[in-house]
Design an enzyme around this catalytic site. Structure first.
Site: not given
Ligand SMILES: O=P(O)(O)OP(=O)(O)OP(=O)(O)OC[C@H]1O[C@@H](n2cnc3c(O)ncnc32)[C@H](O)[C@@H]1O
Ligand SMILES: [Mg+2]
Length: 253
Positions: A16, A20, A76-77, A165-167, A186
């Site tokens: 979701g 991603k 899942d990452s 996210g954390y990029d 990326k």
């Protein structure tokens, strides 16, 4: 019977997360299959209660496949930070207390908490990890499971507008953050890109899916397994004894 064409292959992406989904759709494009996000089926997100990426990835893929009747792909990452003993790890999406509203606000809260926990740390080594699972159906006993990772450092302040996210905190060897790379770059280097590059040949050899040659990027080679046809190393099926069917367990004389 006519061989299936790439247009007949469909796969549901068990995620979701719009960031991603965009990355996975681009990475799967060479296969020419029909890719659908689970949101198109109005699926609620799967529970991810497990302590490992692999269990959560399986749970997500199984959930999507069960509810759509389609083959499914889940990732899942997460970010594993050396100085934090591997945290946030499987809790990466929910590191900071839950924030209502757009996903970007949760990402920003997660990044603030990470910076706070890294204050005064000189060891800033971190890894992005992706475990990817592909299932042909919800009860598939042979899931395809691959992994990818990307090593970097946690920066001291957010930089860049790309990715998610954390990029903006994940600093590459050349000093840029992942959020300062364009989407193609990326995907070429990322944990998710690496995992999917490992998965694509398996989709061909195990599922019979392959890219239309005209759609393959240059230099993209699919290894073809070679099996010996005679002589040493040929594996013959064991002689059948009795009338047992496959899956019924051993048949005794
Ligand atoms: O479970 P789905 O629906 O796929 O979406 P999610 O965002 O919850 O995905 P995960 O459970 O796999 O959690 C992964 C989190 O790890 C972080 N993450 C994973 N890959 C990332 C990437 O490429 N760049 C930045 N952060 C990433 C980010 O915080 C994600 O929300
Ligand atoms: Mg999740």
């Amino acid at each position: 019977m006519a061989a299936p064409t790439s247009a007949t292959w469909r796969i549901v992406l068990a995620s979701g997360n719009p960031g991603k989904l965009a990355e996975l759709s681009a990475l799967l494009a060479p296969l020419g299959c029909q890719v659908q996000a689970q949101g198109e089926f109005h699926l609620a997100e799967a529970e991810e209660p497990h302590p490992t990426f692999i269990e959560n990835a399986l749970a997500k893929a199984r959930h999507a496949s069960f509810h759509t009747g389609l083959p499914a792909l889940a990732d899942d990452s997460g970010l594993c930070v050396e100085a934090l003993g591997g945290l946030p790890g499987v809790r990466s999406a929910r590191f900071a207390p839950q924030v209502e509203g757009p996903r970007a606000e949760q990402d920003a809260a997660n990044n603030r908490l990470l910076l706070q926990q890294m204050e005064g740390q000189t060891l800033r080594l971190a890894r992005f990890v992706s475990i990817m699972v592909a299932l042909r159906h919800a009860a598939d006993p042979e899931p395809l499971i691959v992994r990818g990772e990307l090593i970097g450092q946690i920066g001291h302040a957010a930089q860049g507008q790309g990715g998610f996210g954390y990029d903006p905190l994940f600093v590459l060897a050349d000093g840029r953050t992942l959020a300062q790379c364009d989407a193609q770059e990326k995907n070429r280097i990322s944990h998710r890109g690496q995992a999917l590059q490992t998965l694509l040949p398996l989709l061909r050899t195990h599922w019979g899916w392959m890219a239309a040659s005209s759609e393959r990027p240059q230099g993209w080679a699919i290894p073809t397994p070679t099996l010996p046809t005679s002589g040493e190393g040929v594996i013959s099926p064991p002689p059948r004894r009795g009338g047992g069917r496959d899956g019924d367990g051993p048949a005794f004389p």
